[in-house]
Structure formats: structure tokens, C-alpha cells
Design a protein around this motif. Structure first.
Motif, PDB file in Angstrom:
ATOM      1  N   LYS A 164     -10.036  -7.281  -8.541  1.00  0.00           N
ATOM      2  CA  LYS A 164      -9.047  -6.210  -8.813  1.00  0.00           C
ATOM      3  C   LYS A 164      -9.300  -5.520 -10.147  1.00  0.00           C
ATOM      4  O   LYS A 164      -9.285  -4.307 -10.246  1.00  0.00           O
ATOM      5  CB  LYS A 164      -7.629  -6.786  -8.809  1.00  0.00           C
ATOM      6  N   LYS A 165      -9.513  -6.349 -11.183  1.00  0.00           N
ATOM      7  CA  LYS A 165      -9.691  -5.763 -12.517  1.00  0.00           C
ATOM      8  C   LYS A 165     -10.922  -4.861 -12.558  1.00  0.00           C
ATOM      9  O   LYS A 165     -10.855  -3.733 -13.044  1.00  0.00           O
ATOM     10  CB  LYS A 165      -9.783  -6.863 -13.578  1.00  0.00           C
ATOM     11  N   LEU A 174      -0.024  -5.460  -3.437  1.00  0.00           N
ATOM     12  CA  LEU A 174       0.046  -6.893  -3.150  1.00  0.00           C
ATOM     13  C   LEU A 174       0.193  -7.075  -1.642  1.00  0.00           C
ATOM     14  O   LEU A 174       1.123  -6.554  -1.037  1.00  0.00           O
ATOM     15  CB  LEU A 174       1.240  -7.527  -3.875  1.00  0.00           C
ATOM     16  N   THR A 175      -0.728  -7.811  -1.044  1.00  0.00           N
ATOM     17  CA  THR A 175      -0.731  -7.962   0.419  1.00  0.00           C
ATOM     18  C   THR A 175      -0.568  -9.412   0.871  1.00  0.00           C
ATOM     19  O   THR A 175      -0.241  -9.659   2.017  1.00  0.00           O
ATOM     20  CB  THR A 175      -2.039  -7.394   1.016  1.00  0.00           C
ATOM     21  N   LYS A 176      -0.788 -10.373  -0.024  1.00  0.00           N
ATOM     22  CA  LYS A 176      -0.637 -11.783   0.350  1.00  0.00           C
ATOM     23  C   LYS A 176       0.810 -12.212   0.118  1.00  0.00           C
ATOM     24  O   LYS A 176       1.375 -11.917  -0.949  1.00  0.00           O
ATOM     25  CB  LYS A 176      -1.551 -12.667  -0.509  1.00  0.00           C
ATOM     26  N   PRO A 177       1.424 -12.925   1.082  1.00  0.00           N
ATOM     27  CA  PRO A 177       2.822 -13.359   0.936  1.00  0.00           C
ATOM     28  C   PRO A 177       3.082 -14.118  -0.368  1.00  0.00           C
ATOM     29  O   PRO A 177       4.106 -13.917  -1.021  1.00  0.00           O
ATOM     30  CB  PRO A 177       3.053 -14.257   2.153  1.00  0.00           C
ATOM     31  N   GLY A 203       3.515   6.170   5.733  1.00  0.00           N
ATOM     32  CA  GLY A 203       2.547   6.545   4.703  1.00  0.00           C
ATOM     33  C   GLY A 203       1.173   5.975   5.002  1.00  0.00           C
ATOM     34  O   GLY A 203       0.951   5.366   6.058  1.00  0.00           O
ATOM     35  N   PRO A 204       0.233   6.158   4.062  1.00  0.00           N
ATOM     36  CA  PRO A 204      -1.129   5.650   4.269  1.00  0.00           C
ATOM     37  C   PRO A 204      -1.188   4.129   4.349  1.00  0.00           C
ATOM     38  O   PRO A 204      -0.274   3.433   3.908  1.00  0.00           O
ATOM     39  CB  PRO A 204      -1.879   6.143   3.020  1.00  0.00           C
ATOM     40  N   LEU A 215      -8.287   0.367  -1.233  1.00  0.00           N
ATOM     41  CA  LEU A 215      -7.704  -0.978  -1.095  1.00  0.00           C
ATOM     42  C   LEU A 215      -6.600  -0.990  -0.042  1.00  0.00           C
ATOM     43  O   LEU A 215      -5.856  -0.021   0.102  1.00  0.00           O
ATOM     44  CB  LEU A 215      -7.119  -1.449  -2.431  1.00  0.00           C
ATOM     45  N   GLU A 216      -6.463  -2.111   0.651  1.00  0.00           N
ATOM     46  CA  GLU A 216      -5.362  -2.308   1.595  1.00  0.00           C
ATOM     47  C   GLU A 216      -4.046  -2.321   0.820  1.00  0.00           C
ATOM     48  O   GLU A 216      -4.000  -2.782  -0.327  1.00  0.00           O
ATOM     49  CB  GLU A 216      -5.503  -3.658   2.317  1.00  0.00           C
TER      50      GLU A 216
END
Length: 207
Positions: A5-6, A120-123, A152-153, A159-160
Motif C-alpha cells: 500500500k505504502k 479497506l476490503t478485509k473484514p 459507484g466504481p 485498487l479494489e
């Protein structure tokens, strides 16, 4: 392979001009209207999450806000806004950190997040973020969040993302916060495309 990410965001802010990113807004009206609508005092301790080099901080300084913290994972983004603000940069507390690694003893009266939370996509990461917001918000704090809506997109900056609805926001933040307002808004990008956002305003519940 999981994207670093960074590295991703350092590269974005090193290679793209501010008008070459989809979230660019010369005047962030939706966010400024939130401050106006809720009559946020000028002495409020304000945290902007994932602010990058957005113009919200410039506008808040212009309006006389005194206690501003801008958090972003990208040092390049923060260096860019510091350069733009000039001497005014001294009035802002800048923090280079992934929001999930952010630690502070400070309690904020206003937490603002436009287009950061939806990455953020992970629970487990979403839960960590929710716990953080609850932990660092003062009594009667406001939390203002904007993400891509369900119309939206599905991606941003390659990125997801996670799309949100009013119900979804209510489910995940409703335990600690009362929803005051929710609305959808269409953001026009510098490339003449549109992105559908949902914005929600919350007030911290008295525990």
C-alpha cells in the motif's frame, strides 16, 4: 500478490500531478458544508484521515480552524501539501502512517475521511478501523465519511474498494455512533467522468 500500500501511494503522489488523480477537488464543497451545517467550533480538534494533498486543510486554515491533524500513508503526499501551504504548514500536525497503524493519546472532536475508508476490503481491517475511530473520538465527536456508493466504481487508483450504502454504514458504525445525515453525491473527476459517492455524518453516542 498483495500490493504494498505504502509503495503504491508513494508512487501515485510522486508521478501524478494533483489534477491527474480522480479525487481532485479545488474546493471540497461537500466537506466544507458539513463543517458549516454542524457549526463546528474553530477550536475543535480535527483529524483528516487519508487527506493526501486535498484542499480541505487549506480551506479550514483559511476559515480559522486552529487544531488540524492530517494523516496519510504517503510521505510524498504530505510533502506536496506542506510545500503548497508554505508557512501555514506549521499550523498543521502532519502524520505519515497507515491509518491501521495509527496510535495516539489524543481524542478528536471531528474525524473526516473522504475516500480513504473504502480502500479497506478485509473484514479484519475494517473492524480495526471501526475500533480506532471509536477509540480516538472524543465525547460528542462528529465522524464524517465519504466512500463510493453501491452505484459507484469498484476500483480506485487501480485498487479494489468496498462500496457502501446507508444501511451498511448504520450496521458497522451504529453501535457507537448515531447517524445524523446520509446522502449520495456525484463527483466529477478532472477527466470529465463521474463517480457516485455516499456521505454519512455521525455523532458519537454517550457511553
Amino acid at each position: 500478490m498483495e500490493i504494498n500500500k505504502k509503495q503504491h501511494w508513494e508512487n501515485v503522489f510522486a508521478t501524478k500531478k494533483e489534477t491527474e488523480v480522480s479525487w481532485y477537488q479545488e474546493k471540497p464543497e461537500t466537506s466544507l458544508q458539513f463543517f458549516e451545517r454542524n457549526k463546528i467550533p474553530k477550536t475543535s480538534r480535527i483529524l483528516e484521515i487519508g487527506g493526501g494533498d486535498s484542499y480541505l486543510i487549506d480551506n479550514l486554515l483559511e476559515q480559522g480552524y486552529e487544531s488540524l491533524t492530517l494523516l496519510d500513508i504517503s510521505e510524498n503526499a504530505i510533502e506536496r501539501i506542506k510545500k503548497r501551504l508554505g508557512e501555514n504548514a506549521e499550523k498543521v500536525n502532519f502524520v505519515v502512517s497507515d491509518v491501521l497503524d495509527f496510535t495516539t493519546f489524543e481524542k478528536f472532536d471531528v474525524i473526516h475521511d473522504r475516500a480513504s475508508f473504502h480502500f479497506l476490503t478485509k473484514p479484519e481491517d475494517i473492524q480495526k478501523y471501526i475500533d480506532l475511530i471509536n477509540h480516538i473520538s472524543a465525547e460528542n465527536a462528529y465522524y464524517f465519511v465519504g466512500t463510493f456508493s453501491e452505484s459507484g466504481p469498484l476500483k480506485c487508483s487501480g485498487l479494489e474498494i468496498t462500496q457502501y450504502s446507508e444501511d451498511k454504514f448504520q450496521q458497522i458504525f451504529g453501535h457507537h455512533f448515531e447517524m445524523l445525515n446520509s446522502f449520495e453525491d456525484v463527483h466529477k473527476t478532472p477527466f470529465e467522468t463521474t463517480q457516485n459517492f455516499i456521505f454519512c455524518e455521525f455523532l458519537k453516542k454517550i457511553s
